[in-house]
Design a protein around this motif. Structure first.
Motif, PDB file in Angstrom:
ATOM      1  N   THR A 129       0.833  -1.201   0.000  1.00 49.21           N
ATOM      2  CA  THR A 129       0.000   0.000   0.000  1.00 49.21           C
ATOM      3  C   THR A 129       0.869   1.252   0.000  1.00 49.21           C
ATOM      4  OG1 THR A 129      -0.099  -0.068   2.423  1.00 49.21           O
ATOM      5  CG2 THR A 129      -1.895  -1.120   1.203  1.00 49.21           C
ATOM      6  N   ALA A 130       2.133   1.074  -0.372  1.00 52.35           N
ATOM      7  CA  ALA A 130       3.056   2.212  -0.390  1.00 52.35           C
ATOM      8  C   ALA A 130       2.570   3.296  -1.341  1.00 52.35           C
ATOM      9  CB  ALA A 130       4.452   1.734  -0.816  1.00 52.35           C
ATOM     10  N   GLN A 131       2.843   4.538  -0.988  1.00 51.67           N
ATOM     11  CA  GLN A 131       2.328   5.650  -1.771  1.00 51.67           C
ATOM     12  C   GLN A 131       2.914   5.718  -3.177  1.00 51.67           C
ATOM     13  OE1 GLN A 131       3.391   9.199   0.334  1.00 51.67           O
ATOM     14  NE2 GLN A 131       5.587   8.924   0.034  1.00 51.67           N
ATOM     15  N   HIS A 132       4.085   5.098  -3.371  1.00 44.80           N
ATOM     16  CA  HIS A 132       4.719   5.149  -4.693  1.00 44.80           C
ATOM     17  C   HIS A 132       4.472   3.862  -5.480  1.00 44.80           C
ATOM     18  CE1 HIS A 132       7.527   3.349  -1.867  1.00 44.80           C
ATOM     19  NE2 HIS A 132       8.087   2.709  -2.875  1.00 44.80           N
ATOM     20  N   THR A 133       3.455   3.132  -5.097  1.00 46.67           N
ATOM     21  CA  THR A 133       3.187   1.834  -5.718  1.00 46.67           C
ATOM     22  C   THR A 133       3.102   1.921  -7.238  1.00 46.67           C
ATOM     23  OG1 THR A 133       2.035   0.956  -3.798  1.00 46.67           O
ATOM     24  CG2 THR A 133       1.511  -0.036  -5.910  1.00 46.67           C
ATOM     25  N   LYS A 134       2.403   2.907  -7.748  1.00 45.94           N
ATOM     26  CA  LYS A 134       2.159   2.975  -9.186  1.00 45.94           C
ATOM     27  C   LYS A 134       3.230   3.749  -9.950  1.00 45.94           C
ATOM     28  CE  LYS A 134      -1.510   0.490  -9.036  1.00 45.94           C
ATOM     29  NZ  LYS A 134      -1.464  -0.876  -9.575  1.00 45.94           N
ATOM     30  N   SER A 135       4.267   4.203  -9.267  1.00 48.05           N
ATOM     31  CA  SER A 135       5.327   4.938  -9.968  1.00 48.05           C
ATOM     32  C   SER A 135       6.689   4.367  -9.594  1.00 48.05           C
ATOM     33  CB  SER A 135       5.262   6.429  -9.607  1.00 48.05           C
ATOM     34  OG  SER A 135       5.388   6.605  -8.211  1.00 48.05           O
ATOM     35  N   LEU A 136       6.743   3.060  -9.500  1.00 50.23           N
ATOM     36  CA  LEU A 136       7.961   2.369  -9.096  1.00 50.23           C
ATOM     37  C   LEU A 136       9.136   2.765  -9.973  1.00 50.23           C
ATOM     38  CD1 LEU A 136       9.440   0.112  -7.501  1.00 50.23           C
ATOM     39  CD2 LEU A 136       8.646  -1.464  -9.259  1.00 50.23           C
ATOM     40  N   MET A 137      10.194   3.305  -9.342  1.00 54.44           N
ATOM     41  CA  MET A 137      11.466   3.594  -9.995  1.00 54.44           C
ATOM     42  C   MET A 137      11.362   4.626 -11.094  1.00 54.44           C
ATOM     43  SD  MET A 137      12.861  -0.331 -10.232  1.00 54.44           S
ATOM     44  CE  MET A 137      11.331  -0.938 -10.928  1.00 54.44           C
ATOM     45  N   GLY A 138      10.188   5.175 -11.341  1.00 51.30           N
ATOM     46  CA  GLY A 138      10.047   6.150 -12.405  1.00 51.30           C
ATOM     47  C   GLY A 138      10.353   5.579 -13.772  1.00 51.30           C
ATOM     48  N   MET A 139      10.085   4.291 -13.961  1.00 52.73           N
ATOM     49  CA  MET A 139      10.387   3.593 -15.209  1.00 52.73           C
ATOM     50  C   MET A 139       9.111   2.952 -15.764  1.00 52.73           C
ATOM     51  SD  MET A 139      13.883   1.640 -14.055  1.00 52.73           S
ATOM     52  CE  MET A 139      15.277   2.513 -13.324  1.00 52.73           C
ATOM     53  N   PRO A 140       8.174   3.761 -16.291  1.00 52.98           N
ATOM     54  CA  PRO A 140       6.880   3.204 -16.710  1.00 52.98           C
ATOM     55  C   PRO A 140       6.948   2.102 -17.752  1.00 52.98           C
ATOM     56  CG  PRO A 140       7.182   5.458 -17.517  1.00 52.98           C
ATOM     57  CD  PRO A 140       8.254   5.215 -16.513  1.00 52.98           C
ATOM     58  N   SER A 141       7.857   2.206 -18.725  1.00 53.49           N
ATOM     59  CA  SER A 141       7.909   1.170 -19.764  1.00 53.49           C
ATOM     60  C   SER A 141       8.437  -0.143 -19.200  1.00 53.49           C
ATOM     61  CB  SER A 141       8.775   1.631 -20.948  1.00 53.49           C
ATOM     62  OG  SER A 141      10.122   1.793 -20.554  1.00 53.49           O
ATOM     63  N   LEU A 142       9.370  -0.053 -18.239  1.00 51.74           N
ATOM     64  CA  LEU A 142       9.883  -1.269 -17.610  1.00 51.74           C
ATOM     65  C   LEU A 142       8.808  -1.892 -16.730  1.00 51.74           C
ATOM     66  CD1 LEU A 142      12.402  -3.021 -17.428  1.00 51.74           C
ATOM     67  CD2 LEU A 142      13.113  -1.698 -15.427  1.00 51.74           C
ATOM     68  N   GLU A 143       8.030  -1.041 -16.053  1.00 49.42           N
ATOM     69  CA  GLU A 143       6.928  -1.543 -15.236  1.00 49.42           C
ATOM     70  C   GLU A 143       5.911  -2.288 -16.097  1.00 49.42           C
ATOM     71  OE1 GLU A 143       5.295   1.427 -12.508  1.00 49.42           O
ATOM     72  OE2 GLU A 143       7.204   2.472 -12.649  1.00 49.42           O
ATOM     73  N   ALA A 144       5.630  -1.759 -17.287  1.00 46.34           N
ATOM     74  CA  ALA A 144       4.685  -2.412 -18.194  1.00 46.34           C
ATOM     75  C   ALA A 144       5.212  -3.778 -18.617  1.00 46.34           C
ATOM     76  CB  ALA A 144       4.434  -1.531 -19.422  1.00 46.34           C
ATOM     77  N   THR A 145       6.524  -3.865 -18.840  1.00 45.51           N
ATOM     78  CA  THR A 145       7.140  -5.146 -19.186  1.00 45.51           C
ATOM     79  C   THR A 145       7.035  -6.126 -18.028  1.00 45.51           C
ATOM     80  OG1 THR A 145       8.695  -4.100 -20.715  1.00 45.51           O
ATOM     81  CG2 THR A 145       9.291  -6.270 -19.876  1.00 45.51           C
TER      82      THR A 145
END
Length: 230
Positions: A129-145
């Motif tokens: 439930t961390a506040q940065h859950t949806k912006s992990l590492m600031g790497m959206p394309s890597l998160e999508a992968t």
């Protein structure tokens, strides 16, 4: 954790989990409740080039955190990496992740090991439930992968117990190659590539390491050079 019993009644090897592995598998099982958008193993294979491209974009990020430029990230460099990326893990958690992903046990994390570690972080952070859950590492394309990889594992794990068995791998391959005589051989080859500890069950971490090999980002591919590709 104790032994794993298949819901379909088939025999499965007893699996012993570390505290971290148990946490990862719990996160996987919660994610499996959502189901998978993937319909065939072939559709996963078709994603290999795009996944490889996504991984390689972050080689420069890996090199940035390889502070001494020796081609690998050590434990202290990884802790600096976590601080800079604002990933809020304790030193104990970072130590556990480093040990789990240091597959060569040489206290040095190569690029493919680093990618696996980041994917595990993604899974654990998404599950929190961390506040940065949806912006992990600031790497959206890597998160999508990473989300694609989680989705692929969920597709393979038919009984949603957090592990892929041989029979589940055969089922996944057969959904695509029904009637082809080679489907069983293909399934077994893929399963053996995933089952690193040879205990008859594949967890999410083992799946990730196999995937880095399948898409070609391992540092050392010599051992499988002579094998035919699927």
């Amino acid at each position: 954790m104790g032994g794993i019993v298949a819901k379909d009644g088939s025999p499965q090897t007893s699996v012993t989990e570390t505290k971290l592995e148990a946490k990862i598998n719990e996160a996987v099982r919660r994610r499996e409740v959502k189901g998978s958008s993937i319909k065939s193993f072939n559709s996963i294979i078709l994603k290999f080039p795009k996944i490889e491209e996504s991984f390689r974009k972050y080689k420069t990020t890996f090199e940035e955190f390889d502070e001494d430029g020796n081609g690998a990230i050590d434990l202290q460099e990884l802790k600096h990496c976590f601080r800079k990326l604002e990933i809020n893990f304790t030193d104990e958690e970072i130590n556990d992740l480093f040990e789990a992903c240091d597959i060569n046990e040489d206290m040095r994390m190569k690029f493919n090991e680093f990618i696996v570690l980041l994917c595990l972080v993604y899974l654990l952070e998404e599950d929190s439930t961390a506040q940065h859950t949806k912006s992990l590492m600031g790497m959206p394309s890597l998160e999508a992968t990473f989300e694609t990889l989680v989705d692929a594992f969920v597709f393979l794990d038919k009984n949603k117990d957090g592990y892929v068995s041989k029979s589940e791998m055969v089922d996944a391959i057969n959904e695509t190659t029904t009637g082809e005589r080679s489907s069983g051989r293909i399934a077994m080859k893929r399963f053996e590539e995933m089952d690193w500890d040879k205990n008859g069950m594949v967890n999410f971490k083992e799946f990730l390491f196999a995937f880095t090999h399948w898409v070609g980002i391992e540092d050392n591919d010599d051992e499988d050079e002579g094998e035919d590709n699927v």
